[in-house]
Scaffold this motif. Structure first.
Motif, PDB file in Angstrom:
ATOM      1  N   ILE A  89      29.485  40.313  33.663  1.00  7.14           N
ATOM      2  CA  ILE A  89      29.309  41.368  32.518  1.00  7.14           C
ATOM      3  C   ILE A  89      30.289  42.412  32.699  1.00  7.14           C
ATOM      4  O   ILE A  89      31.042  42.655  31.764  1.00  7.14           O
ATOM      5  CB  ILE A  89      28.057  41.946  32.344  1.00  7.14           C
ATOM      6  CG1 ILE A  89      26.982  40.569  32.149  1.00  7.14           C
ATOM      7  CG2 ILE A  89      27.771  42.909  31.627  1.00  7.14           C
ATOM      8  CD1 ILE A  89      25.475  41.129  32.287  1.00  7.14           C
ATOM      9  N   VAL A  90      30.499  43.104  33.926  1.00 10.23           N
ATOM     10  CA  VAL A  90      31.497  43.988  34.142  1.00 10.23           C
ATOM     11  C   VAL A  90      32.983  43.368  33.787  1.00 10.23           C
ATOM     12  O   VAL A  90      33.707  44.187  33.200  1.00 10.23           O
ATOM     13  CB  VAL A  90      31.306  44.624  35.398  1.00 10.23           C
ATOM     14  CG1 VAL A  90      32.559  45.570  35.830  1.00 10.23           C
ATOM     15  CG2 VAL A  90      30.140  45.335  35.691  1.00 10.23           C
ATOM     16  N   LEU A  91      33.118  42.392  34.248  1.00 10.49           N
ATOM     17  CA  LEU A  91      34.700  41.725  34.167  1.00 10.49           C
ATOM     18  C   LEU A  91      34.743  41.426  32.556  1.00 10.49           C
ATOM     19  O   LEU A  91      35.828  41.723  32.218  1.00 10.49           O
ATOM     20  CB  LEU A  91      34.546  40.390  34.853  1.00 10.49           C
ATOM     21  CG  LEU A  91      35.817  39.812  34.992  1.00 10.49           C
ATOM     22  CD1 LEU A  91      36.855  40.491  35.836  1.00 10.49           C
ATOM     23  CD2 LEU A  91      35.608  38.479  35.840  1.00 10.49           C
ATOM     24  N   PHE A  92      33.792  40.690  31.776  1.00 14.55           N
ATOM     25  CA  PHE A  92      34.023  40.761  30.359  1.00 14.55           C
ATOM     26  C   PHE A  92      33.936  41.996  29.804  1.00 14.55           C
ATOM     27  O   PHE A  92      35.131  42.266  28.957  1.00 14.55           O
ATOM     28  CB  PHE A  92      32.471  40.159  29.873  1.00 14.55           C
ATOM     29  CG  PHE A  92      32.411  40.135  28.469  1.00 14.55           C
ATOM     30  CD1 PHE A  92      33.261  39.280  27.595  1.00 14.55           C
ATOM     31  CD2 PHE A  92      31.721  40.981  27.695  1.00 14.55           C
ATOM     32  CE1 PHE A  92      33.245  39.182  26.243  1.00 14.55           C
ATOM     33  CE2 PHE A  92      31.713  41.067  26.177  1.00 14.55           C
ATOM     34  CZ  PHE A  92      32.416  40.280  25.554  1.00 14.55           C
ATOM     35  N   GLN A  93      33.250  43.002  29.983  1.00 16.84           N
ATOM     36  CA  GLN A  93      33.355  44.196  29.412  1.00 16.84           C
ATOM     37  C   GLN A  93      34.891  45.036  29.631  1.00 16.84           C
ATOM     38  O   GLN A  93      35.341  45.649  28.813  1.00 16.84           O
ATOM     39  CB  GLN A  93      32.185  45.317  29.884  1.00 16.84           C
ATOM     40  CG  GLN A  93      30.868  44.848  29.218  1.00 16.84           C
ATOM     41  CD  GLN A  93      30.632  44.745  27.802  1.00 16.84           C
ATOM     42  OE1 GLN A  93      31.437  45.443  27.012  1.00 16.84           O
ATOM     43  NE2 GLN A  93      29.715  44.219  27.399  1.00 16.84           N
ATOM     44  N   THR A 119      39.385  36.519  24.885  1.00 21.75           N
ATOM     45  CA  THR A 119      39.844  36.393  26.509  1.00 21.75           C
ATOM     46  C   THR A 119      38.726  36.937  27.299  1.00 21.75           C
ATOM     47  O   THR A 119      38.528  36.385  28.349  1.00 21.75           O
ATOM     48  CB  THR A 119      41.129  37.552  26.578  1.00 21.75           C
ATOM     49  OG1 THR A 119      41.962  37.208  25.558  1.00 21.75           O
ATOM     50  CG2 THR A 119      41.738  37.375  27.738  1.00 21.75           C
ATOM     51  N   GLY A 120      38.072  37.903  26.784  1.00 19.15           N
ATOM     52  CA  GLY A 120      36.851  38.294  27.668  1.00 19.15           C
ATOM     53  C   GLY A 120      35.885  37.232  27.850  1.00 19.15           C
ATOM     54  O   GLY A 120      35.228  36.988  28.957  1.00 19.15           O
ATOM     55  N   SER A 121      35.559  36.460  26.647  1.00 17.45           N
ATOM     56  CA  SER A 121      34.566  35.284  26.690  1.00 17.45           C
ATOM     57  C   SER A 121      35.333  34.335  27.895  1.00 17.45           C
ATOM     58  O   SER A 121      34.490  33.713  28.458  1.00 17.45           O
ATOM     59  CB  SER A 121      34.434  34.743  25.437  1.00 17.45           C
ATOM     60  OG  SER A 121      33.469  35.815  24.690  1.00 17.45           O
ATOM     61  N   VAL A 122      36.364  34.040  27.584  1.00 17.57           N
ATOM     62  CA  VAL A 122      36.928  32.900  28.498  1.00 17.57           C
ATOM     63  C   VAL A 122      36.856  33.475  29.945  1.00 17.57           C
ATOM     64  O   VAL A 122      36.390  32.913  30.944  1.00 17.57           O
ATOM     65  CB  VAL A 122      38.597  32.686  27.821  1.00 17.57           C
ATOM     66  CG1 VAL A 122      39.290  31.738  29.147  1.00 17.57           C
ATOM     67  CG2 VAL A 122      38.601  32.090  26.668  1.00 17.57           C
TER      68      VAL A 122
END
Length: 187
Positions: A89-93, A119-122
């Motif tokens: 989640i932190v990586l996505f955000q 890109t965040g979702s990938v």
């Protein structure tokens, strides 16, 4: 999550069976969404610009990736391993914040904002699925395990009904507030 927690040694097989169910459902949902939008467009009920069609494409990809990431999260929760989900989640955000800010400030183009979400979702999906594969120590590719699939499909109506009621309940307050006040106040 419950099934994987009850049968920890079979969590990988349950996830693979879940993915075997999800692949055709995600494909069918995506095709249906695009067919409906195409028909509505051809009937001049909805008029989408080229940009809006591209945004719909991005949204379709995000929804598809999130469907598989959710299954991985269920396995992690069953094993009480929320560290990976938290990191994901932190990586996505962070990915969305950095790329989205750059898109807004650099171009102001909504397509670049959607690209940051994609890109965040990938990044989220790749990280989460690779971690779950490592935690399980086995492949997580879809597998047509018919006994497990049948068991899961028997549980599907109850969970689908619960999901629908939860979604209706979550939206009811917004609808009720909107009838009592203006849209701007509701948000």
């Amino acid at each position: 999550t419950r099934q994987a927690a009850k049968q920890e040694d079979e969590a990988g097989l349950l996830l693979r069976a879940t993915y075997a169910i999800k692949v055709p459902l995600v494909l069918a949902t995506t095709v249906l969404l695009w067919l409906v939008m195409l028909v509505l467009s051809l009937l001049h009920i909805v008029t989408l610009t080229g940009t809006e069609w591209l945004l719909l494409c991005g949204a379709s990809g995000i929804i598809a990736m999130d469907a598989f990431t959710a299954g991985a999260y269920a396995i992690l929760r069953a094993r009480q391993n929320v560290t990976i989900e938290s990191r994901a989640i932190v990586l996505f955000q962070t990915t969305v914040l950095v790329l989205g800010s750059a898109a807004v400030l650099g171009t102001g183009n909504i397509l670049f904002v959607m690209a940051s979400l994609m890109t965040g979702s990938v990044v989220n999906a790749v990280y989460t699925l690779s971690r779950v594969r490592r935690v399980l120590g086995t492949s997580i590719a879809p597998q047509r395990d018919m006994p497990r699939i049948r068991t899961m499909l028997r549980m599907l109506p109850a969970f689908a009904t619960a999901g629908i009621f939860t979604k209706v309940y979550q939206q009811a307050d917004v609808v009720l507030l909107r009838t009592m006040t203006d849209t701007h106040t509701v948000g």
